[in-house]
Motif scaffolding. Structure first.
Motif, PDB file in Angstrom:
ATOM      1  N   UNK A  10     -27.319 -12.015  12.460  1.00 33.01           N
ATOM      2  CA  UNK A  10     -27.036 -10.961  11.495  1.00 33.01           C
ATOM      3  C   UNK A  10     -26.690 -11.631  10.177  1.00 33.01           C
ATOM      4  N   UNK A  11     -27.357 -11.211   9.150  1.00 32.55           N
ATOM      5  CA  UNK A  11     -27.197 -11.796   7.824  1.00 32.55           C
ATOM      6  C   UNK A  11     -26.085 -11.058   7.076  1.00 32.55           C
ATOM      7  N   UNK A  12     -24.908 -11.672   7.027  1.00 34.97           N
ATOM      8  CA  UNK A  12     -23.768 -11.067   6.341  1.00 34.97           C
ATOM      9  C   UNK A  12     -23.655 -11.514   4.883  1.00 34.97           C
ATOM     10  N   UNK A  13     -24.500 -12.445   4.473  1.00 28.57           N
ATOM     11  CA  UNK A  13     -24.403 -12.958   3.109  1.00 28.57           C
ATOM     12  C   UNK A  13     -24.557 -11.873   2.040  1.00 28.57           C
ATOM     13  N   UNK A  14     -25.517 -10.940   2.155  1.00 28.49           N
ATOM     14  CA  UNK A  14     -25.602  -9.907   1.111  1.00 28.49           C
ATOM     15  C   UNK A  14     -24.323  -9.091   0.979  1.00 28.49           C
ATOM     16  N   UNK A  15     -23.677  -8.785   2.101  1.00 25.96           N
ATOM     17  CA  UNK A  15     -22.411  -8.049   2.049  1.00 25.96           C
ATOM     18  C   UNK A  15     -21.329  -8.884   1.366  1.00 25.96           C
ATOM     19  N   UNK A  16     -21.330 -10.180   1.647  1.00 24.55           N
ATOM     20  CA  UNK A  16     -20.348 -11.056   1.002  1.00 24.55           C
ATOM     21  C   UNK A  16     -20.562 -11.091  -0.504  1.00 24.55           C
ATOM     22  N   UNK A  17     -21.813 -11.157  -0.931  1.00 23.97           N
ATOM     23  CA  UNK A  17     -22.106 -11.174  -2.365  1.00 23.97           C
ATOM     24  C   UNK A  17     -21.648  -9.874  -3.004  1.00 23.97           C
ATOM     25  N   UNK A  18     -21.910  -8.747  -2.329  1.00 22.25           N
ATOM     26  CA  UNK A  18     -21.472  -7.451  -2.861  1.00 22.25           C
ATOM     27  C   UNK A  18     -19.959  -7.409  -3.035  1.00 22.25           C
ATOM     28  N   UNK A  19     -19.220  -7.959  -2.084  1.00 21.50           N
ATOM     29  CA  UNK A  19     -17.766  -7.910  -2.131  1.00 21.50           C
ATOM     30  C   UNK A  19     -17.166  -8.965  -3.068  1.00 21.50           C
ATOM     31  N   UNK A  20     -17.759 -10.162  -3.083  1.00 27.89           N
ATOM     32  CA  UNK A  20     -17.166 -11.278  -3.826  1.00 27.89           C
ATOM     33  C   UNK A  20     -17.796 -11.523  -5.187  1.00 27.89           C
ATOM     34  N   UNK A  27     -18.300 -19.903  -4.390  1.00 25.85           N
ATOM     35  CA  UNK A  27     -17.049 -20.589  -4.062  1.00 25.85           C
ATOM     36  C   UNK A  27     -16.856 -20.629  -2.545  1.00 25.85           C
ATOM     37  N   UNK A  28     -17.193 -19.554  -1.862  1.00 28.78           N
ATOM     38  CA  UNK A  28     -17.088 -19.530  -0.401  1.00 28.78           C
ATOM     39  C   UNK A  28     -18.058 -20.512   0.245  1.00 28.78           C
ATOM     40  N   UNK A  29     -19.283 -20.598  -0.286  1.00 31.28           N
ATOM     41  CA  UNK A  29     -20.222 -21.593   0.230  1.00 31.28           C
ATOM     42  C   UNK A  29     -19.672 -23.001   0.030  1.00 31.28           C
ATOM     43  N   UNK A  30     -19.079 -23.245  -1.126  1.00 31.95           N
ATOM     44  CA  UNK A  30     -18.485 -24.544  -1.405  1.00 31.95           C
ATOM     45  C   UNK A  30     -17.345 -24.838  -0.431  1.00 31.95           C
ATOM     46  N   UNK A  31     -16.529 -23.839  -0.157  1.00 33.17           N
ATOM     47  CA  UNK A  31     -15.446 -24.010   0.815  1.00 33.17           C
ATOM     48  C   UNK A  31     -16.003 -24.348   2.197  1.00 33.17           C
ATOM     49  N   UNK A  32     -17.086 -23.665   2.577  1.00 32.76           N
ATOM     50  CA  UNK A  32     -17.729 -23.940   3.861  1.00 32.76           C
ATOM     51  C   UNK A  32     -18.251 -25.359   3.925  1.00 32.76           C
ATOM     52  N   UNK A  33     -18.855 -25.812   2.842  1.00 29.75           N
ATOM     53  CA  UNK A  33     -19.346 -27.188   2.779  1.00 29.75           C
ATOM     54  C   UNK A  33     -18.195 -28.170   3.004  1.00 29.75           C
ATOM     55  N   UNK A  34     -17.080 -27.951   2.320  1.00 32.39           N
ATOM     56  CA  UNK A  34     -15.953 -28.868   2.422  1.00 32.39           C
ATOM     57  C   UNK A  34     -15.327 -28.868   3.815  1.00 32.39           C
TER      58      UNK A  34
END
Length: 113
Positions: A10-20, A27-34
């Protein structure tokens, strides 16, 4: 014949973009990378991904599966993922984000200006 367990993505990324918003999502992707990177090397390695796979709910992955994930995003062929490669891979894995990537890029650029 053994039954195979289907993996449902399930692709939740579009919902995350809508909210964030675009900036918050990046920034969340960067946090995930770290979270996944090898702290000493500053990149996601096969070893760091295996060590942190439980954070993704993927603790049962085989070495071949982990190596495939790294190879999928490794654009420069160094056997690891830098932050840009990781973010690019995350976008590529989200069909909906790929459709809207130009709009997201423009939003991120304008928020920086």
């Amino acid at each position: 014949m053994a039954s195979q367990k289907a993996i449902i993505f399930e692709d939740y990324f579009p919902e995350m973009v809508d909210k964030l918003g675009a900036e918050g999502f990046m920034k969340e992707l960067s946090n995930g990378f770290h979270l996944l990177m090898d702290i000493k090397k500053g990149v996601i390695t096969i070893e760091s991904l295996k060590m942190n796979s439980a954070l993704l709910g993927l603790q049962g992955m085989s070495d071949d599966e982990v190596m495939s994930m790294i190879r999928e995003g490794d654009l420069d062929g160094d056997g690891a993922l830098n932050e840009m490669e990781f973010c690019t891979l995350m976008f590529r894995l989200s069909p909906a984000l790929m459709k809207n990537s130009k709009d997201l890029l423009e939003e991120a650029i304008f928020s920086e200006l």
